[in-house]
Scaffold this motif. Structure first.
Motif, PDB file in Angstrom:
ATOM      1  N   TYR A   1      33.243   7.644  63.350  1.00 11.66           N
ATOM      2  CA  TYR A   1      32.591   8.338  62.246  1.00 11.66           C
ATOM      3  C   TYR A   1      33.458   8.125  61.001  1.00 11.66           C
ATOM      4  N   VAL A   2      32.849   7.725  59.878  1.00  9.94           N
ATOM      5  CA  VAL A   2      33.603   7.634  58.616  1.00  9.94           C
ATOM      6  C   VAL A   2      32.756   8.179  57.472  1.00  9.94           C
TER       7      VAL A   2
ATOM      8  N   LYS B   1      27.616   6.202  57.873  1.00  9.88           N
ATOM      9  CA  LYS B   1      28.588   7.146  58.465  1.00  9.88           C
ATOM     10  C   LYS B   1      29.158   6.599  59.776  1.00  9.88           C
ATOM     11  N   SER B   2      29.353   5.303  59.801  1.00 12.53           N
ATOM     12  CA  SER B   2      29.850   4.725  61.042  1.00 12.53           C
ATOM     13  C   SER B   2      30.548   3.396  60.776  1.00 12.53           C
ATOM     14  N   ALA B   3      31.641   3.145  61.502  1.00 16.61           N
ATOM     15  CA  ALA B   3      32.345   1.863  61.376  1.00 16.61           C
ATOM     16  C   ALA B   3      32.787   1.430  62.764  1.00 16.61           C
ATOM     17  N   CYS B   4      32.628   0.144  63.032  1.00 14.07           N
ATOM     18  CA  CYS B   4      33.078  -0.377  64.313  1.00 14.07           C
ATOM     19  C   CYS B   4      34.517  -0.845  64.148  1.00 14.07           C
ATOM     20  N   PHE B   5      35.406  -0.413  65.011  1.00 16.65           N
ATOM     21  CA  PHE B   5      36.812  -0.823  64.957  1.00 16.65           C
ATOM     22  C   PHE B   5      37.324  -0.916  66.382  1.00 16.65           C
ATOM     23  N   PHE B   6      37.936  -2.027  66.710  1.00 12.45           N
ATOM     24  CA  PHE B   6      38.489  -2.257  68.043  1.00 12.45           C
ATOM     25  C   PHE B   6      37.440  -1.973  69.138  1.00 12.45           C
ATOM     26  N   GLY B   7      36.196  -2.340  68.836  1.00  7.34           N
ATOM     27  CA  GLY B   7      35.117  -2.173  69.816  1.00  7.34           C
ATOM     28  C   GLY B   7      34.640  -0.743  69.986  1.00  7.34           C
ATOM     29  N   LEU B   8      35.138   0.160  69.131  1.00  4.68           N
ATOM     30  CA  LEU B   8      34.731   1.565  69.239  1.00  4.68           C
ATOM     31  C   LEU B   8      33.965   1.960  67.985  1.00  4.68           C
ATOM     32  N   ASP B   9      33.135   2.986  68.135  1.00  2.86           N
ATOM     33  CA  ASP B   9      32.353   3.437  66.992  1.00  2.86           C
ATOM     34  C   ASP B   9      33.033   4.671  66.392  1.00  2.86           C
TER      35      ASP B   9
END
Ligand code: GLN
Length: 279
Positions: A85-86, A75-83
């Protein structure tokens, strides 16, 4: 069962579908199941793994071997250095998409007003807001689930005051017809050709179809957005699209048909990925 045996067991479950990544994913999944980071897991390899940890790890590995993205499990994805919720209601943010965020941040002055159309998890719009002082965003998606996920991310990132999540259909006749003006309109719309979707990996097929299907030629959303967005741009504003690696010529020509200029930029994989369109 000892931890090193559990890792081996998980690797065996993943091997038929996971190939070369099975080993590293097996360690990752064992880490998730035991709520341990990889350095600690390494120290625990000769300790006994509790039954509930083994069960959890096997369940995760089975879901994974059926193509469920790990991000939906954690339930988590790292994108552009931010965490972020997915979950199954949104596409997993892709590293390829980071280039459009960079371009948008470069183009934004502080306090800019942006629109993120087909926002999904909210990863694009919210990453821009995190990096541009005082910017605000209207973020649109037709999917109720995606709007809920975006709203959750807005809260988690402390951006509730600056982001407005709106459930709207891009194809409805009143979309963007209220006289609003944006400095930057960003969109990563569905752009895969309907025909191609059947052939995608099991992993992508676990993601929402509605977020991928761009119609017969993959261009349905670009045409619609190129029709409605220019009048919602403030003077000097820009439209920024994520595009498929093979869509640069088509999107450039759709823009030209409407008298709009289009510049193409590549992602870090070297593929055409971002179209910047100006009046
Ligand atoms: N880049 C995504 C993929 O390869 C597609 C995203 C989209 O259609 N917007 O699956």
């Amino acid at each position: 069962m000892k931890y090193f045996e559990l890792v081996k067991k998980i690797k065996d479950i993943l091997l038929p579908t996971g190939g070369e990544y099975a080993g590293s994913e097996a360690e990752k999944i064992t880490g998730i199941a035991s709520e341990t980071d990889s350095a600690r897991l390494f120290m625990m390899m000769r300790e006994e793994a509790p039954d509930d940890v083994c069960r959890r790890a096997v369940d995760i590995a089975r879901a994974r071997s059926e193509g469920k993205p790990l991000e939906y499990i954690t339930k988590s994805a790292c994108f552009f250095g931010l965490d972020f919720y997915v979950d199954e209601r949104v596409l997993v943010p892709r590293a390829d998409t980071e280039v459009i965020v960079e371009k948008a941040i470069e183009a934004c002055r502080s306090g800019a007003k942006i629109a993120d159309i087909c926002c999904g998890s909210g990863c694009i719009g919210l990453s821009v807001l995190k990096n541009v002082d005082g910017a605000t965003a209207d973020m649109f998606d037709i999917s109720e689930g995606a709007c809920e996920v975006s709203l959750e991310n807005t809260r988690r990132l402390g951006l509730s005051e600056r982001a407005n999540i709106l459930r709207q259909d891009v194809f409805s006749s009143d979309f963007l017809s209220g006289g609003e003006k944006y400095d930057i309109i960003i969109s990563n719309p569905p752009y895969i050709r309907t025909e191609v979707i059947k052939g995608l990996s099991a992993e992508v097929k676990n993601e929402p179809h509605i977020a991928l299907d761009g119609g017969d030629d993959g261009l349905a959303f670009y045409r619609r957005l190129l029709d409605v967005c220019p009048k919602a741009l403030s003077d000097g504003g820009a439209i920024m699209f994520e595009i498929g690696y093979d869509q640069a010529a088509d999107v450039t020509s759709e823009a030209a048909k409407r008298g709009l200029g289009c510049e193409i930029f590549r992602d870090y994989g070297g593929n055409d990925r971002c179209a910047i369109i100006k009046k």
